[in-house]
Enzyme design. Sequence first.
Site, PDB file in Angstrom:
ATOM      1  N   GLU A   1       1.223  -1.171  -6.759  1.00  0.00           N
ATOM      2  CA  GLU A   1       0.848  -2.289  -5.886  1.00  0.00           C
ATOM      3  C   GLU A   1       1.017  -3.630  -6.611  1.00  0.00           C
ATOM      4  O   GLU A   1       0.068  -4.386  -6.824  1.00  0.00           O
ATOM      5  CB  GLU A   1      -0.582  -2.115  -5.372  1.00  0.00           C
ATOM      6  CG  GLU A   1      -0.741  -0.917  -4.456  1.00  0.00           C
ATOM      7  CD  GLU A   1      -2.078  -0.837  -3.750  1.00  0.00           C
ATOM      8  OE1 GLU A   1      -2.136  -0.283  -2.636  1.00  0.00           O
ATOM      9  OE2 GLU A   1      -3.078  -1.321  -4.309  1.00  0.00           O
TER      10      GLU A   1
ATOM     11  N   GLU B   1       0.974   5.651  -0.372  1.00  0.00           N
ATOM     12  CA  GLU B   1      -0.470   5.753  -0.200  1.00  0.00           C
ATOM     13  C   GLU B   1      -0.828   5.590   1.273  1.00  0.00           C
ATOM     14  O   GLU B   1      -0.386   4.629   1.926  1.00  0.00           O
ATOM     15  CB  GLU B   1      -1.217   4.679  -0.998  1.00  0.00           C
ATOM     16  CG  GLU B   1      -1.153   4.826  -2.489  1.00  0.00           C
ATOM     17  CD  GLU B   1      -2.051   3.813  -3.201  1.00  0.00           C
ATOM     18  OE1 GLU B   1      -3.003   3.307  -2.569  1.00  0.00           O
ATOM     19  OE2 GLU B   1      -1.778   3.533  -4.381  1.00  0.00           O
TER      20      GLU B   1
END
Length: 563
Positions: free
Chosen positions: A328, A442
Amino acid sequence: MRLYPHPAPPPGRRRARATAALLTTAALTVAGSLVTIPAGASAPGSPGALVNGGFEDGLTGWTVTSATGTRTAAKTETPGHDGSATRLTHWAETAYQVTTRQTVTHLAEGWWTVSAWVKSGGALDATTLGLTRCGVPDVSTTTPITEQDDAWVRLAVSTYVVGGRCTVSIATNGPGGAWAGVDDVTLEPGQVTRDVRGGDLSGLAKNEDLGATYAAADGTPGDAVQILADAGMNLGRLRVWVDPADGYNDAAHVVATARRIKAAGMQLLVDFHYSDRWADPGAQTVPAAWAGFTPAQLAVAVHDHTRTVLDALAAAGITADYVQVGNEINPGMLWPWGQTWDVNTSDGVTGAQWDNLASFLTAGAQAVREVSPTTRVILHLTNINNGIGSLTWWFDEITARAVPFDVIGLSYYGYWHGSLADLQGAIGALSARYDRDVLVVETAYPFTLADDTPTWENVINLPTELVAGYPATPAGQAAEQRAVQDAVASAPGGRGLGTVYWEPAWTSVAGNGWDPADPSSGNAWENQALFDFDGRLLPAAAELAPDAAAPDRRATSRVPGRR
């Protein structure tokens, strides 16, 4: 995964799709009888072509049937998808069943895909898009709930056609108020698949060491990795920290769990955080052992750390199928030297450091290539809810610096990151602009809002935090996850690889909380696991089952002396 939040179907209904079990020739003979359509049951369409897929001519070419005598529940209304005048609508005030279908003939044997732009709401799993009477077992998938923003979502499902004809079916069986809108239906050669049906198993080793146990849906105790593999999970993801406070998510534990993942027949994705703990948009902290390093030294450290872990896997006979270089990393990594904006105005490092970030990412990718040229490098972003420009801005800078990578990774949690239409839009735009496949690395959804013991406030614990139309129930969790899988697989452009469920086995046990340095911290995620509070597999795991496979056309007997 962020540590903190970002700024039931009707009785008898199940989400249906054929499994990957191979069909024998005998089974094909039985299935072949399905293509004989009873008189009046379905009107054949034009040879080899679907008629009136946009419903511009009302229901011409389509046949409507209803087991509840409510054929008027199928109608055409305005507006349609993408500015068209009309769409098909299924709706009734009371409980109803209605099917709108069309048979297409003169189809070549092989894979065919029906796709449509859809909206639906009012009940889980009420409406399905499917292919029936195609000479093989019927296949279908349920339309996603689009109450979140009422935007159109593309949905597709495939089957292998035998016998030259196939029926496109749009069927609703639900309570009063259940509705669906369908438009721009097409039937084309080819296959849409959910290639990656993964799960992040990073917390499993610690959970097991602290006493967690797992069981299949029927209550039979077993190994969590094998239970998930048996359900259809085909990839395991493992994060790596440099020097974690609790000793987990290090190279040794990654190798040990990777052995189990590979033994279960799954692929492996290794997720490098380049930190001693969680790395995400709120924290990209330099590992303690690298403190004081110059940017050039940090690039070397990234390379060597990546190489060390992958070499340890190779020594155990394991090759990673995918590697994430960073986690991320919208704001960059190894702050402040690899920041993409001025994260801390008082640290003496001003503004974006794109050249440094590119050197870090290139160093990590180079280490991956050195160990295994076939391993696919992923660059992972999040927050698609900030708009496609917040992603293209990042990838434009990275590609301008020739950073090598193969796959775009995204986080997508429906309660934080926008609608399924937003997700499809991001996948389509990014894959087209950068010519890369896209993998949702995710995703997750709660099966309850309750908190297990030891208590610790869950990340998602209020009804107002949920995705509209998807309750926090086992059925709601299953439906939401299948909708995400379908949205990725059906995204325009065909470059969506699949999804990875985040921490499906992170159930609540004392000592395994959010903070690796604090055993008293709790688990804020156990209500989103794929195992319930008793450690039993939840219905959502069934949505990991593989797609239909081509039938086995091998002859069951041979003439002696012939080959």
